[in-house]
Design a protein around this motif. Structure first.
Motif, PDB file in Angstrom:
ATOM      1  N   ILE A  48       0.768  -1.299  -0.011  1.00 40.67           N
ATOM      2  CA  ILE A  48       0.013   0.079   0.120  1.00 40.67           C
ATOM      3  C   ILE A  48       0.965   1.327  -0.103  1.00 40.67           C
ATOM      4  CG2 ILE A  48      -1.774   1.363   1.634  1.00 40.67           C
ATOM      5  CD1 ILE A  48      -2.731  -1.461   2.401  1.00 40.67           C
ATOM      6  N   TRP A  49       1.874   1.260   0.694  1.00 41.91           N
ATOM      7  CA  TRP A  49       2.793   2.289   0.769  1.00 41.91           C
ATOM      8  C   TRP A  49       3.404   2.697  -0.543  1.00 41.91           C
ATOM      9  CZ3 TRP A  49       3.696   6.807   3.046  1.00 41.91           C
ATOM     10  CH2 TRP A  49       4.746   7.265   2.948  1.00 41.91           C
ATOM     11  N   LEU A  50       4.049   1.666  -1.268  1.00 42.01           N
ATOM     12  CA  LEU A  50       4.670   1.658  -2.512  1.00 42.01           C
ATOM     13  C   LEU A  50       3.580   2.259  -3.484  1.00 42.01           C
ATOM     14  CD1 LEU A  50       6.742  -1.259  -3.214  1.00 42.01           C
ATOM     15  CD2 LEU A  50       7.568   0.956  -2.795  1.00 42.01           C
ATOM     16  N   GLY A  51       2.229   1.862  -3.441  1.00 43.47           N
ATOM     17  CA  GLY A  51       1.296   2.199  -4.283  1.00 43.47           C
ATOM     18  C   GLY A  51       0.889   3.797  -4.279  1.00 43.47           C
ATOM     19  N   VAL A  52       1.081   4.285  -2.851  1.00 41.13           N
ATOM     20  CA  VAL A  52       0.847   5.738  -2.493  1.00 41.13           C
ATOM     21  C   VAL A  52       2.000   6.618  -3.183  1.00 41.13           C
ATOM     22  CG1 VAL A  52       0.992   7.397  -0.574  1.00 41.13           C
ATOM     23  CG2 VAL A  52      -0.717   5.424  -0.151  1.00 41.13           C
ATOM     24  N   THR A  55       1.561   6.748  -6.801  1.00 44.75           N
ATOM     25  CA  THR A  55       0.536   7.646  -7.184  1.00 44.75           C
ATOM     26  C   THR A  55       0.696   8.935  -7.089  1.00 44.75           C
ATOM     27  OG1 THR A  55      -1.076   5.855  -6.492  1.00 44.75           O
ATOM     28  CG2 THR A  55      -1.963   8.310  -6.818  1.00 44.75           C
ATOM     29  N   LEU A  56       1.420   9.340  -5.969  1.00 45.34           N
ATOM     30  CA  LEU A  56       1.968  10.736  -5.787  1.00 45.34           C
ATOM     31  C   LEU A  56       3.098  11.158  -6.812  1.00 45.34           C
ATOM     32  CD1 LEU A  56       2.514  10.963  -1.807  1.00 45.34           C
ATOM     33  CD2 LEU A  56       0.878  12.082  -3.183  1.00 45.34           C
ATOM     34  N   TYR A  57       3.903  10.137  -7.240  1.00 43.87           N
ATOM     35  CA  TYR A  57       4.990  10.230  -8.226  1.00 43.87           C
ATOM     36  C   TYR A  57       4.281  10.753  -9.730  1.00 43.87           C
ATOM     37  CZ  TYR A  57       8.628  10.021 -12.003  1.00 43.87           C
ATOM     38  OH  TYR A  57       9.397  10.092 -12.989  1.00 43.87           O
ATOM     39  N   PHE A  58       3.280   9.751 -10.087  1.00 45.26           N
ATOM     40  CA  PHE A  58       2.737  10.081 -11.268  1.00 45.26           C
ATOM     41  C   PHE A  58       1.705  10.930 -11.488  1.00 45.26           C
ATOM     42  CE2 PHE A  58       4.087   5.609 -11.896  1.00 45.26           C
ATOM     43  CZ  PHE A  58       4.900   5.906 -13.029  1.00 45.26           C
ATOM     44  N   ARG A  59       1.039  11.461 -10.337  1.00 40.98           N
ATOM     45  CA  ARG A  59       0.137  12.668 -10.251  1.00 40.98           C
ATOM     46  C   ARG A  59       1.033  14.011 -10.024  1.00 40.98           C
ATOM     47  NH1 ARG A  59      -4.803  12.226  -6.928  1.00 40.98           N
ATOM     48  NH2 ARG A  59      -6.115  12.536  -9.226  1.00 40.98           N
ATOM     49  N   THR A  60       2.232  14.240  -9.684  1.00 41.84           N
ATOM     50  CA  THR A  60       2.976  15.246  -9.416  1.00 41.84           C
ATOM     51  C   THR A  60       4.248  15.488 -10.609  1.00 41.84           C
ATOM     52  OG1 THR A  60       3.972  14.435  -7.597  1.00 41.84           O
ATOM     53  CG2 THR A  60       2.012  15.687  -7.244  1.00 41.84           C
TER      54      THR A  60
END
Length: 86
Positions: A48-52, A55-60
């Motif tokens: 879950i932490w890797l997914g978060v 997600t933060l990387y690909f959105r910002t």
């Protein structure tokens, strides 16, 4: 003393005064127990932490490094930054 039982170190002195340490042969450390439920919980939380983080990387960060091909700027020389005036 803990449940695992640390070996006791006893110091005996010989008549000349030098110290020698010996361990009690009856006291041994027990191996760690397997805890598959704890392992599964830690594994799921890590995923879950890797997914978060992804997600933060690909959105910002990713859109700033590799901008899309569609023209978001309305005039020549306009900045593609979201906070810049257009």
């Amino acid at each position: 003393m803990s449940k695992r039982g640390k070996p006791d170190r006893r110091v005996s002195r010989d008549p000349k005064g030098s110290a020698t340490s010996t361990t009690d042969p009856e006291t041994t450390c027990h191996p760690l127990k397997r805890r598959p439920r704890l392992f599964a919980v830690l594994l799921v939380s890590f995923i879950i932490w890797l997914g978060v983080l992804l997600t933060l990387y690909f959105r910002t960060v990713y859109p700033m490094r590799y901008p899309s091909t569609d023209a978001t700027a309305t005039r020549p020389g306009a900045s593609a930054l979201p906070s810049a005036p257009r």
